[in-house]
Design an enzyme around this catalytic site. Structure first.
Site, short mmCIF file in Angstrom:
data_model
loop_
_atom_site.label_atom_id
_atom_site.label_comp_id
_atom_site.label_asym_id
_atom_site.label_seq_id
_atom_site.Cartn_x
_atom_site.Cartn_y
_atom_site.Cartn_z
N THR A 69 7.04 -2.47 5.24
CA THR A 69 7.26 -3.70 6.03
C THR A 69 8.72 -3.80 6.46
O THR A 69 9.03 -4.12 7.61
CB THR A 69 6.85 -4.94 5.20
OG1 THR A 69 5.48 -4.80 4.85
CG2 THR A 69 7.06 -6.23 5.97
N ASN B 215 -5.10 1.13 8.80
CA ASN B 215 -5.34 0.88 7.38
C ASN B 215 -6.73 0.30 7.11
O ASN B 215 -7.24 0.41 6.01
CB ASN B 215 -4.28 -0.07 6.80
CG ASN B 215 -4.08 -1.31 7.62
OD1 ASN B 215 -3.88 -1.25 8.84
ND2 ASN B 215 -4.12 -2.46 6.99
N GLN C 231 -0.07 4.71 6.47
CA GLN C 231 -1.31 5.26 5.90
C GLN C 231 -1.45 6.76 6.15
O GLN C 231 -2.32 7.40 5.58
CB GLN C 231 -2.54 4.54 6.49
CG GLN C 231 -2.64 3.07 6.12
CD GLN C 231 -3.07 2.83 4.67
OE1 GLN C 231 -3.63 3.70 4.01
NE2 GLN C 231 -2.80 1.64 4.16
N SER D 35 5.81 4.27 3.62
CA SER D 35 5.81 3.47 2.38
C SER D 35 5.33 4.31 1.20
O SER D 35 4.26 4.93 1.28
CB SER D 35 4.88 2.27 2.57
OG SER D 35 4.73 1.59 1.36
N HIS E 202 4.18 3.54 -1.85
CA HIS E 202 3.08 3.20 -2.76
C HIS E 202 1.70 3.56 -2.22
O HIS E 202 0.69 3.39 -2.91
CB HIS E 202 3.15 1.74 -3.20
CG HIS E 202 2.78 0.72 -2.18
ND1 HIS E 202 1.56 0.09 -2.19
CD2 HIS E 202 3.45 0.19 -1.13
CE1 HIS E 202 1.50 -0.79 -1.19
NE2 HIS E 202 2.64 -0.75 -0.54
N THR F 248 22.68 -1.44 -3.20
CA THR F 248 22.74 -0.29 -4.12
C THR F 248 21.41 0.45 -4.10
O THR F 248 20.35 -0.16 -4.21
CB THR F 248 23.08 -0.79 -5.54
OG1 THR F 248 24.31 -1.51 -5.46
CG2 THR F 248 23.22 0.37 -6.51
N CYS G 16 -7.92 -13.78 3.65
CA CYS G 16 -7.97 -15.18 3.20
C CYS G 16 -6.79 -15.92 3.80
O CYS G 16 -5.66 -15.48 3.66
CB CYS G 16 -7.80 -15.26 1.69
SG CYS G 16 -9.28 -14.86 0.84
C1 LIG Z 1 -0.54 0.49 8.07
C2 LIG Z 1 0.37 -0.28 7.18
N1 LIG Z 1 1.58 -0.63 7.63
C3 LIG Z 1 2.45 -1.30 6.85
C4 LIG Z 1 2.13 -1.66 5.57
C5 LIG Z 1 3.13 -2.37 4.73
O1 LIG Z 1 3.68 -1.51 3.78
P1 LIG Z 1 4.40 -2.10 2.46
O2 LIG Z 1 3.31 -2.60 1.58
O3 LIG Z 1 5.12 -0.94 1.88
O4 LIG Z 1 5.32 -3.14 2.94
C6 LIG Z 1 0.86 -1.34 5.06
C7 LIG Z 1 0.45 -1.78 3.72
O5 LIG Z 1 -0.68 -2.15 3.48
C8 LIG Z 1 -0.04 -0.62 5.89
O6 LIG Z 1 -1.25 -0.27 5.45
#
Ligand SMILES: Cc1ncc(COP(=O)(O)O)c(C=O)c1O
Length: 378
Positions: free
Chosen positions: A71, A149, A177, A197, A199, A235, A325
């Site tokens: 994000t 996503n 993704q 990203s 995670h 940092t 939601c």
């Molecule tokens: C396509 C896409 N863009 C951006 C994001 C946001 O990433 P982050 O959770 O690292 O902020 C996500 C997270 O679900 C995502 O699936």
């Protein structure tokens, strides 16, 4: 038995990633800006990490900037361009972006930018002819999600990039993704900005990257110290930088196998539903090269998706719904609405995202449980 099929939401930190990070919480804790034996090796670790990631993505290490998440990377790309001295005042995107993009462009609209939305077809592919029509000398940036996503649509970024280059317009790609899930080579792709990203591919939450192609002028958003070549202050999060680097290395090793194995699982699920004569719709493209491996977004007629999630959860199976939601009610997702999922089906949507560590036993258990639940709810 617990079966995690929500890998598009987040993934678990893998063992090699966890092991690689561990020393950086203990003995190797120095501040990379410190000019002593606790700090200097940390600076070296960051530089080595960037070199490793750059060689996997086929870009220069100096084009990579660590952020706190995907994000932030997208906010930086789009707001950074908007705040740059450029006098171009239009932005082109789609209505099937992640909220990191949609809410950022809505904010820029309040500042006076004109936002154009390119249409997508019923599988989520953008209308390239319309993109050609919309793009003009006043277009600052085109921002497109690489792999969706929710419905897994993988856009033709090569073609989009060609159109942008022909009009000297910047291209930002949300590849959150896509990374380690589909092959990606930045030398071939020719994009100007790319959000990543950690995670989503087995690094921890709280670490991302923005790729900024050499020569792309964007303003800084986070001001302070001189970190990240004076582009992004704060940092550096060395343990997580080590984590995302390891996740890149591990993920890139298995990307081909990942595709075949996950598509096989996805087909098995769909075939089982068909064999049981269960009525369903697969939202997004057919399983195969233009769909994110492991992504299944399925709708069932006149069933509530939240009921399916509830019963799956009771059985220890975790998937997502096709709804969002807000404070008052559950709304079908903006992506499913945009691709015109029929109204009798849209509320019965679930997203199943298979991951690198999903096993065949888990898929078999999921299929059996899902079929029982759907039959009970019908
Ligand atoms: C396509 C896409 N863009 C951006 C994001 C946001 O990433 P982050 O959770 O690292 O902020 C996500 C997270 O679900 C995502 O699936």
């Amino acid at each position: 038995m617990e079966v995690y099929l929500d890998n598009a939401a987040t993934t678990k930190v893998s063992k090699p990633v966890y092991e690689a990070m561990k020393p950086y919480f203990k003995s190797s804790f120095g501040n990379p800006s410190s000019l002593h034996n606790k700090g200097i090796p940390m600076r070296k670790t960051i530089n080595t990490s960037k070199k490793k990631i750059a060689s996997l993505l086929h870009c220069a290490p100096t084009e990579l900037y660590f952020t706190s998440c995907g994000t932030e990377a997208t906010n930086w790309a789009l707001k950074g361009l908007a705040l740059s001295p450029s006098i171009k005042g239009e932005i082109i995107t789609t209505r099937i972006e992640h909220h990191a993009t949609t809410h950022t462009v809505e904010f820029l609209e309040k500042l006076g930018y004109i936002i154009h939305y390119v249409d997508v077809d019923n599988d989520g592919f953008i209308d390239l002819f319309q993109l050609e029509e919309l793009i003009n000398n006043n277009t600052l940036v085109v921002s497109i999600i690489y792999a969706n996503n929710e419905i897994g649509t993988v856009q033709n970024i090569e073609k989009i990039s060609e159109i942008c280059r022909a009009h000297s317009t910047y291209l930002h790609v949300d590849a959150v993704q896509a990374i380690t899930h589909i092959p990606l080579n930045l030398t071939e792709l020719q994009v100007d900005l790319m959000s990543i990203s950690g995670h989503k591919f087995h690094a921890p939450k709280g670490i991302g990257l923005l790729y900024i192609k050499e020569g792309t002028h964007i303003e800084n958003l986070i001001h302070g110290g001189q970190q990240e070549n004076e582009r992004r202050a704060g940092t550096e999060n060395v343990p997580y930088i080590v984590g995302i680097t390891k996740a890149f290395e591990e993920g890139m090793k298995v990307v081909e196998d990942y595709n075949d194995r996950l598509n096989q699982f996805a087909n098995e699920i769909l075939d089982a539903l068909k064999n049981e004569e269960i009525d369903f719709l697969l939202n997004g493209p057919k399983i195969g090269e233009n769909r994110l491996p492991g992504n299944l977004n399925i709708s069932f007629e006149e069933i509530d998706g939240s009921d399916i999630i509830f019963y799956l959860n009771k059985a220890g199976i975790y998937v997502s719904s096709g709804s969002a939601c807000n404070s008052e009610m559950i709304e079908p997702s903006h992506v499913l609405k945009e691709i015109n999922v029929p109204k009798d089906y849209i509320n019965g949507s679930i997203r199943v995202s298979i991951g690198q560590f999903t096993t065949h036993i888990e898929i078999t258990y999921f299929i059996k449980t899902l079929i029982n639940i759907i039959k009970k709810l019908k």
